[in-house]
Design a protein around this motif. Structure first.
Motif, PDB file in Angstrom:
ATOM      1  N   VAL A  18     -20.693   3.729  28.001  1.00 51.63           N
ATOM      2  CA  VAL A  18     -20.761   3.883  29.459  1.00 51.63           C
ATOM      3  C   VAL A  18     -19.716   4.893  29.922  1.00 51.63           C
ATOM      4  O   VAL A  18     -19.990   5.742  30.778  1.00 51.63           O
ATOM      5  N   LEU A  19     -18.514   4.832  29.340  1.00 52.15           N
ATOM      6  CA  LEU A  19     -17.457   5.781  29.691  1.00 52.15           C
ATOM      7  C   LEU A  19     -17.859   7.207  29.318  1.00 52.15           C
ATOM      8  O   LEU A  19     -17.629   8.140  30.099  1.00 52.15           O
ATOM      9  N   ILE A  20     -18.471   7.391  28.170  1.00 53.29           N
ATOM     10  CA  ILE A  20     -18.923   8.727  27.771  1.00 53.29           C
ATOM     11  C   ILE A  20     -19.971   9.249  28.747  1.00 53.29           C
ATOM     12  O   ILE A  20     -19.934  10.412  29.157  1.00 53.29           O
ATOM     13  N   TRP A  21     -20.923   8.408  29.145  1.00 55.27           N
ATOM     14  CA  TRP A  21     -21.931   8.817  30.135  1.00 55.27           C
ATOM     15  C   TRP A  21     -21.267   9.218  31.443  1.00 55.27           C
ATOM     16  O   TRP A  21     -21.652  10.201  32.074  1.00 55.27           O
ATOM     17  N   TYR A  22     -20.269   8.428  31.852  1.00 53.69           N
ATOM     18  CA  TYR A  22     -19.567   8.726  33.106  1.00 53.69           C
ATOM     19  C   TYR A  22     -18.840  10.073  33.015  1.00 53.69           C
ATOM     20  O   TYR A  22     -18.923  10.894  33.939  1.00 53.69           O
TER      21      TYR A  22
END
Length: 139
Positions: A18-22
């Motif tokens: 999720v952090l990478i997508w963000y």
């Protein structure tokens, strides 16, 4: 099957994903902003009815500064390297300082400041959740 918010919360990918997508979403925003700044510099887009060569020197300096910084930070965020995050947070803080401490020169933009603060808080929250998840997985 997802039937509630709780099911959605627990069936989500790991927080690191999720952090990478963000970070990549922020990279796309910065890439767009950097392209717009360069369009101002080379004379494709006006800013408040002025071409780049008609802007005050302080505004020209800020446009060039953010034209370079946005694209460098975007590359770093897309690659998810630590310096990209540092450059992005530095860029956000520069914008916040510009529109608060130097608001007489660059204008006051409370919504933009709120956006930058919100994006940094979301990043901090996702980082905390990722580290907590990694600690519980390692234990």
């Amino acid at each position: 099957m997802i039937t509630s918010f709780q099911d959605l919360f627990y069936s989500r990918p790991p927080w690191s994903t999720v952090l990478i997508w963000y970070l990549r979403a922020m990279a796309l925003l910065l890439m767009g902003g950097g392209v717009i700044y360069w369009a101002r510099i080379i004379g494709i887009v006006e800013w408040r009815g002025m071409w780049f060569w008609e802007m005050p020197i302080a505004i020209q300096g800020a446009v060039v500064f953010f034209a370079v910084l946005d694209l460098v930070a975007a590359i770093g965020l897309w690659l998810t390297v630590s310096w990209g995050t540092v450059m992005w947070i530095f860029r956000c803080l520069c914008q916040i300082v510009m529109h608060t401490a130097f608001s007489d020169l660059y204008g006051r933009r409370p919504y933009e400041i709120a956006f930058y603060l919100l994006t940094i808080l979301i990043f901090a929250g996702l980082t905390y959740l990722m580290r907590r998840e990694n600690r519980t997985a390692a234990a």
